[in-house]
Design a protein around this motif. Structure first.
Motif, PDB file in Angstrom:
ATOM      1  N   ILE A  22     -18.900  19.525   5.662  1.00  0.00           N
ATOM      2  CA  ILE A  22     -18.615  19.284   7.087  1.00  0.00           C
ATOM      3  C   ILE A  22     -18.454  20.595   7.849  1.00  0.00           C
ATOM      4  O   ILE A  22     -18.750  20.644   9.036  1.00  0.00           O
ATOM      5  CB  ILE A  22     -17.416  18.329   7.321  1.00  0.00           C
ATOM      6  CG1 ILE A  22     -16.140  18.838   6.702  1.00  0.00           C
ATOM      7  CG2 ILE A  22     -17.743  16.948   6.859  1.00  0.00           C
ATOM      8  CD1 ILE A  22     -14.938  17.970   7.026  1.00  0.00           C
ATOM      9  N   GLU A  23     -18.054  21.648   7.170  1.00  0.00           N
ATOM     10  CA  GLU A  23     -18.013  22.955   7.836  1.00  0.00           C
ATOM     11  C   GLU A  23     -19.429  23.419   8.161  1.00  0.00           C
ATOM     12  O   GLU A  23     -19.690  23.907   9.252  1.00  0.00           O
ATOM     13  CB  GLU A  23     -17.297  23.988   6.966  1.00  0.00           C
ATOM     14  CG  GLU A  23     -17.394  25.411   7.476  1.00  0.00           C
ATOM     15  CD  GLU A  23     -16.837  25.638   8.877  1.00  0.00           C
ATOM     16  OE1 GLU A  23     -17.299  26.590   9.540  1.00  0.00           O
ATOM     17  OE2 GLU A  23     -15.951  24.882   9.323  1.00  0.00           O
ATOM     18  N   THR A  27     -18.313  20.636  11.937  1.00  0.00           N
ATOM     19  CA  THR A  27     -17.328  21.447  12.647  1.00  0.00           C
ATOM     20  C   THR A  27     -17.843  22.854  12.925  1.00  0.00           C
ATOM     21  O   THR A  27     -17.598  23.411  13.995  1.00  0.00           O
ATOM     22  CB  THR A  27     -15.990  21.515  11.886  1.00  0.00           C
ATOM     23  OG1 THR A  27     -16.209  22.006  10.568  1.00  0.00           O
ATOM     24  CG2 THR A  27     -15.327  20.153  11.818  1.00  0.00           C
ATOM     25  N   SER A  39     -11.582  24.283  15.554  1.00  0.00           N
ATOM     26  CA  SER A  39     -11.535  23.028  14.808  1.00  0.00           C
ATOM     27  C   SER A  39     -10.474  23.127  13.724  1.00  0.00           C
ATOM     28  O   SER A  39     -10.061  24.217  13.321  1.00  0.00           O
ATOM     29  CB  SER A  39     -12.900  22.711  14.188  1.00  0.00           C
ATOM     30  OG  SER A  39     -13.251  23.686  13.229  1.00  0.00           O
ATOM     31  N   VAL A  41      -9.592  20.884  10.035  1.00  0.00           N
ATOM     32  CA  VAL A  41      -9.925  19.817   9.096  1.00  0.00           C
ATOM     33  C   VAL A  41      -8.705  19.595   8.214  1.00  0.00           C
ATOM     34  O   VAL A  41      -8.268  20.508   7.505  1.00  0.00           O
ATOM     35  CB  VAL A  41     -11.159  20.168   8.238  1.00  0.00           C
ATOM     36  CG1 VAL A  41     -11.417  19.065   7.209  1.00  0.00           C
ATOM     37  CG2 VAL A  41     -12.386  20.376   9.121  1.00  0.00           C
ATOM     38  N   ARG A  43      -6.946  17.332   5.147  1.00  0.00           N
ATOM     39  CA  ARG A  43      -7.311  16.456   4.037  1.00  0.00           C
ATOM     40  C   ARG A  43      -6.132  16.289   3.099  1.00  0.00           C
ATOM     41  O   ARG A  43      -5.276  17.162   2.982  1.00  0.00           O
ATOM     42  CB  ARG A  43      -8.539  16.946   3.290  1.00  0.00           C
ATOM     43  CG  ARG A  43      -8.315  18.158   2.447  1.00  0.00           C
ATOM     44  CD  ARG A  43      -9.537  18.414   1.579  1.00  0.00           C
ATOM     45  NE  ARG A  43      -9.749  19.832   1.417  1.00  0.00           N
ATOM     46  CZ  ARG A  43     -10.355  20.372   0.393  1.00  0.00           C
ATOM     47  NH1 ARG A  43     -10.850  19.611  -0.550  1.00  0.00           N
ATOM     48  NH2 ARG A  43     -10.499  21.660   0.302  1.00  0.00           N
ATOM     49  N   PHE A  52      -9.857  12.529   5.105  1.00  0.00           N
ATOM     50  CA  PHE A  52     -10.146  13.645   5.997  1.00  0.00           C
ATOM     51  C   PHE A  52      -9.855  13.247   7.432  1.00  0.00           C
ATOM     52  O   PHE A  52     -10.112  12.114   7.833  1.00  0.00           O
ATOM     53  CB  PHE A  52     -11.624  14.048   5.909  1.00  0.00           C
ATOM     54  CG  PHE A  52     -11.961  14.824   4.676  1.00  0.00           C
ATOM     55  CD1 PHE A  52     -12.035  16.207   4.702  1.00  0.00           C
ATOM     56  CD2 PHE A  52     -12.209  14.171   3.476  1.00  0.00           C
ATOM     57  CE1 PHE A  52     -12.344  16.926   3.559  1.00  0.00           C
ATOM     58  CE2 PHE A  52     -12.518  14.885   2.327  1.00  0.00           C
ATOM     59  CZ  PHE A  52     -12.590  16.265   2.375  1.00  0.00           C
ATOM     60  N   GLU A  53      -9.335  14.182   8.181  1.00  0.00           N
ATOM     61  CA  GLU A  53      -9.191  14.027   9.620  1.00  0.00           C
ATOM     62  C   GLU A  53      -9.684  15.319  10.247  1.00  0.00           C
ATOM     63  O   GLU A  53      -9.221  16.401   9.885  1.00  0.00           O
ATOM     64  CB  GLU A  53      -7.734  13.763  10.006  1.00  0.00           C
ATOM     65  CG  GLU A  53      -7.580  13.440  11.454  1.00  0.00           C
ATOM     66  CD  GLU A  53      -6.307  12.685  11.768  1.00  0.00           C
ATOM     67  OE1 GLU A  53      -5.946  12.655  12.946  1.00  0.00           O
ATOM     68  OE2 GLU A  53      -5.681  12.132  10.841  1.00  0.00           O
ATOM     69  N   THR A  54     -10.667  15.204  11.126  1.00  0.00           N
ATOM     70  CA  THR A  54     -11.190  16.387  11.791  1.00  0.00           C
ATOM     71  C   THR A  54     -10.741  16.387  13.241  1.00  0.00           C
ATOM     72  O   THR A  54     -10.697  15.342  13.895  1.00  0.00           O
ATOM     73  CB  THR A  54     -12.732  16.471  11.733  1.00  0.00           C
ATOM     74  OG1 THR A  54     -13.286  15.371  12.455  1.00  0.00           O
ATOM     75  CG2 THR A  54     -13.229  16.466  10.302  1.00  0.00           C
ATOM     76  N   ILE A  56     -11.645  18.638  16.665  1.00  0.00           N
ATOM     77  CA  ILE A  56     -12.439  19.683  17.301  1.00  0.00           C
ATOM     78  C   ILE A  56     -11.933  19.817  18.736  1.00  0.00           C
ATOM     79  O   ILE A  56     -11.789  18.819  19.442  1.00  0.00           O
ATOM     80  CB  ILE A  56     -13.941  19.354  17.280  1.00  0.00           C
ATOM     81  CG1 ILE A  56     -14.409  19.056  15.858  1.00  0.00           C
ATOM     82  CG2 ILE A  56     -14.733  20.523  17.871  1.00  0.00           C
ATOM     83  CD1 ILE A  56     -15.842  18.561  15.776  1.00  0.00           C
TER      84      ILE A  56
END
Length: 102
Positions: A22-23, A27, A39, A41, A43, A52-54, A56
């Motif tokens: 995801i990086e 994100t 951002s 992230v 986890r 996971f919760e992102t 941004i």
């Protein structure tokens, strides 16, 4: 400032690989856009799942649209997400964010 928040989960054994993915896809690419401010992230492993919760950060909802398109409430997915995700929110939440540092 606007915080765009999304949640999903992988198998616990995929947590490190998915975090790197995801990086490189989501994100990381979002942070390169005009109006993006960073951002985060989050986890955690719970049983056999990695949640996971992102988050941004963007200057405005117009900047969010640059990343997400016109339907900003819809989650953005990338080609390999199906390989990793065992749960996912199809929508996202947006919050006004007061960011303090130092």
């Amino acid at each position: 400032m606007i915080a765009r928040v999304w949640r999903g989960a992988t198998r616990a054994e995929d947590a490190d690989t998915y975090a790197a993915y995801i990086e490189s896809s989501g994100t990381g690419s979002a942070r390169k856009l005009a109006g993006a401010r960073g951002s985060l992230v989050l986890r955690r492993v719970v049983g056999d799942r990695a949640e996971f919760e992102t988050i941004i950060l963007f200057d405005s909802l117009d900047d969010v649209r640059t990343f997400a398109g016109d339907d900003i409430e819809k989650a953005v997915f990338f080609p390999e997400d199906d390989r990793y995700l065992v749960e996912r929110d199809l929508g996202v939440s947006h919050y006004e964010a007061d960011v303090q540092t130092g």
